[in-house]
Design an enzyme around this catalytic site. Structure first.
Site, PDB file in Angstrom:
ATOM      1  N   GLY A   1       6.216  -2.303  -3.236  1.00  9.13           N
ATOM      2  CA  GLY A   1       5.504  -2.566  -5.213  1.00  9.13           C
ATOM      3  C   GLY A   1       5.067  -3.588  -5.394  1.00  9.13           C
TER       4      GLY A   1
ATOM      5  CB  ALA B   1       7.909  -5.509  -8.306  1.00  7.87           C
TER       6      ALA B   1
ATOM      7  CB  SER C   1       3.657  -2.457   2.540  1.00 11.01           C
ATOM      8  OG  SER C   1       4.211  -2.169   1.655  1.00 11.01           O
TER       9      SER C   1
END
Length: 237
Positions: free
Chosen positions: A53, A57, A126
């Site tokens: 995310g 987040a 990621s």
């Protein structure tokens, strides 16, 4: 001589061959006379809970909340993205290559821990779908369950709760390589779990995640002799 024996349930009492045991193998607890006293597992099978995310987040917050929820029943380790960049990936930048290298390093450590029965929680942006697919495949090739959690939040909400003002600077062109603004973020199309962190409370999201882990059988009982384990945060991006 020990008063008790732990013997694979699949073997008749008296056959004490314990070779080739793997995580999750059921063991029967017998007294010296061969009387069954109960059933346990050799040790809990490991898994990887992979948060992805945008920055802010709630990945780290939820990682800690899930770890706290599970700490009383099994060993949990957290690999946090910011910590990994500090200790394991120091010197890497924010190019596509460097981001992928960082993610693969996190995934490598996660697999090592999971192979030894640890429940591993990773919290890293990621950003690239292809790389996330690769690390999932590498885990599953080794028989390690991999659960992807997408911490979803609108950009407006992220800007509003960004106390450091990084999103505003990035939107103004003052910060380069900022994921979701000046660098891409490829949101998962079919995550195992999706939490709406701008709409759900931490408690609601945590309950959703733990519920999926239980439904998938990843929170099996610990051995009868196991002591309570805490959650430990490891350097991990």
């Amino acid at each position: 001589m020990s008063r008790f024996k732990l013997i694979p349930v699949s073997l008749a009492p008296g056959d004490e061959s314990l070779s080739s045991l793997s995580p999750g193998v059921e063991l029967g607890l017998f007294d010296a006379n061969g009387r069954a006293l109960g059933v346990a597992t050799a040790w809990p099978a490991g898994w990887v809970l992979w948060f992805t995310g945008l920055s802010g987040a709630g990945k780290s917050t939820l990682s800690k909340a899930v770890a706290a929820e599970l700490a009383a029943e099994r060993r949990i380790e957290i690999l946090d993205g910011d910590e990994v960049r500090t200790h394991l990936s120091k010197g890497l930048g924010f190019s596509r290559e460097d981001r992928d290298t960082n993610v693969h390093r996190i995934a490598f450590v996660a697999r090592l821990l999971a192979q030894h029965g640890v429940g591993v929680i990773t919290a890293a942006i990621s950003p690239y779908a292809e790389t996330r697919t690769q690390v999932r495949a590498l885990a599953e090739e080794r028989g390690i369950p991999f659960v992807e959690v997408f911490a979803s939040s609108s950009l407006e909400s992220l800007v509003a709760r960004d106390v450091k003002g990084l999103y505003k600077k990035a939107l103004a062109g003052e910060v380069e390589h900022f994921t979701g603004v000046s660098d891409p973020y490829e949101a998962p199309e079919s995550p195992d779990i999706r939490v709406e962190t701008d709409r759900e409370t931490v408690e609601q999201s945590t309950a959703k995640i733990v519920g999926v882990l239980r439904a998938r059988g990843l929170l099996a009982p610990l051995p009868l002799t196991a002591s309570t384990n805490g959650a430990h945060s490891h350097a991990g991006a």
